[in-house]
Design a protein around this motif. Structure first.
Motif, short mmCIF file in Angstrom:
data_model
loop_
_atom_site.label_atom_id
_atom_site.label_comp_id
_atom_site.label_asym_id
_atom_site.label_seq_id
_atom_site.Cartn_x
_atom_site.Cartn_y
_atom_site.Cartn_z
N THR A 277 -22.33 -5.53 40.02
CA THR A 277 -22.88 -4.61 39.02
C THR A 277 -23.42 -5.38 37.82
N LYS A 278 -24.30 -4.72 37.09
CA LYS A 278 -24.86 -5.31 35.88
C LYS A 278 -23.76 -5.63 34.86
N SER B 129 -26.05 -10.72 31.79
CA SER B 129 -27.47 -11.01 31.72
C SER B 129 -27.82 -12.12 32.70
N TYR B 130 -29.12 -12.33 32.89
CA TYR B 130 -29.58 -13.40 33.78
C TYR B 130 -29.14 -14.78 33.28
N VAL C 26 -28.06 -15.33 39.58
CA VAL C 26 -28.42 -13.91 39.47
C VAL C 26 -29.84 -13.75 40.02
N PHE D 72 -31.63 -7.33 39.08
CA PHE D 72 -31.02 -6.16 38.46
C PHE D 72 -31.82 -4.94 38.89
N ASP D 73 -31.14 -3.87 39.27
CA ASP D 73 -31.81 -2.65 39.71
C ASP D 73 -32.16 -1.77 38.52
N GLU E 84 -26.91 0.84 38.54
CA GLU E 84 -26.12 -0.25 37.96
C GLU E 84 -25.98 -1.44 38.91
N ALA F 71 -26.59 -4.90 40.97
CA ALA F 71 -27.15 -6.23 40.72
C ALA F 71 -26.83 -7.09 41.93
N TYR G 268 -34.56 -4.23 48.58
CA TYR G 268 -34.60 -5.61 48.07
C TYR G 268 -35.07 -6.59 49.13
#
Length: 376
Positions: free
Chosen positions: A120-121, A126-127, A145, A148-149, A153, A155, A267
């Motif tokens: 999840t995010k 963050s990246y 990473v 992010f979708d 939520e 990732a 994806y």
């Protein structure tokens, strides 16, 4: 002839003894008749009228054994093998580094054997964060990473590994209320991941509020289980009795297995999450609601403003197609909307640039339009 009479004297102790004996004998007799005689006689009509059936209350719960065919230990083992503990640090990950800040620890699950991990995010931040992934057997990997979708939520992270055990996805619509489910949380002790047994209390397609407003550009349907899964389980998969992932815990709720599978396919097909935008919100119309509102069709989607947002977003794909508040969509791409075919499912499978043909009522007038989906 003379008859002699022996005088028998009773004291209080004798009397109490006789009463106790009578009480015990009557108890045994009552139990015998209630459990063996009356149940047999109760099938005779005349006896059934004279003596009503009694409710039998079982209060020795330790003698009740329910075998629902679910091997929770096996389910836990299957899920743990595909579960990763995800560590994400904004600064350095070594506590002796000056840039060190307490990292976020969450969970992820292996979705491809070459190391693609769904999480999840919130678990990642963050990246730019430093991310480590730890398998249940203790092996540790540097993770990258990858996505992010924009719709949910979800990732994705990637680790340099091969031949990893992957999860299989199921359909949450196959679940029944009360069904036992299993999830596994994070742990930095090898093979020590905590497991939780839960029960389904609400399916994703339940309409329990009126009106229930849905947004075309976000996820609206979530599963509910008991007990609630706390934030330590964000990124954890939820397994059914067949070891299929039917849910995924996020801070917004438990996403369905079918949404996870369509998202993963999205994806893999595009190298990123490619999400469409229609730009309107609506209320789900079921047969009872249609009857209340006297609508021309029993099921569909009624464009409706709510929560401080307009029914149709300015300059959106829906606005360009000419949709307005109050329009009642009942057919999409030639198929009538229903519990099995909803606008949310259409949007989950769609891609930016797709053309969505809709049939709808504006008042009593039936009309059609084509929505060319934008991009989130």
């Amino acid at each position: 002839m003379t008859f002699w009479k022996k005088e028998i004297k009773f004291n209080r102790l004798n009397l109490l003894g006789l009463l106790l004996l009578a009480f015990i004998l009557s108890g045994f007799a009552s139990g015998f008749f209630m459990n063996f005689v009356f149940p047999q006689l109760a099938d005779f009509p005349l006896f059934a009228r004279l003596v009503p059936r009694f409710t039998v209350v079982i209060n020795k719960t330790e003698e009740i054994h329910v075998d629902d065919g679910v091997n929770l230990t096996k389910l836990y083992g299957n899920l743990r093998a595909s579960t990763m503990t995800v560590i994400s640090a904004e600064g350095g990950i070594n506590p002796f580094e000056k840039s060190f800040k307490n990292p976020t620890i969450g969970t992820g699950v292996v979705v491809t054997s070459d190391g693609l991990i769904l999480t999840t995010k919130k678990n990642l931040g963050s990246y730019k964060n430093t991310v480590k992934a730890v398998l249940s057997d203790g092996r540790t990997f540097d993770a990258t990473v990858t996505a992010f979708d924009s719709r949910s939520e979800l990732a994705l992270i990637k680790i340099p590994a091969a031949n990893l055990p992957v999860v299989q996805f199921g359909n949450s619509a196959d679940l029944v209320i009360g069904q036992k489910l299993v999830t596994v949380g994070p742990d930095l002790i090898p093979f020590g991941n905590p497991g939780v047994e839960a029960e389904l209390v609400k399916n994703a397609d339940v309409i329990a509020t009126y009106p229930k407003i849905f947004l075309t550009d976000s996820v609206n349907s979530y599963l509910s289980v008991s007990p609630d899964l706390e934030n330590e389980f964000w990124g954890s998969a939820v397994l059914d009795s067949k070891s299929r992932v039917i849910g995924f815990v996020t801070d917004s709720g438990i996403l369905t297995g079918e949404f996870l599978l369509s998202s993963l396919n999205n994806y893999l097909a595009n190298g990123k999450f490619s999400r469409p935008s229609a730009g309107f919100q609506y209320a789900i119309i079921t047969p009872p609601i249609s009857g209340i509102l006297h609508l021309p069709k029993s099921e569909g989607a009624l464009l409706l403003a709510g929560s401080g947002k307009p029914a149709v977003v300015a300059n959106s794909a829906a606005a360009r197609a000419g949709l307005r508040e109050g329009d009642f969509i009942y057919r999409v791409n030639g198929r009538d909307l229903s519990a099995d075919y909803t606008l949310e499912k259409v949007m989950n499978e769609a891609r930016p640039g797709d053309k969505i043909e809709i049939a709808f009522y504006r008042g009593s007038q039936e009309t059609t339009a084509v929505i060319i989906l934008g991009s989130l």
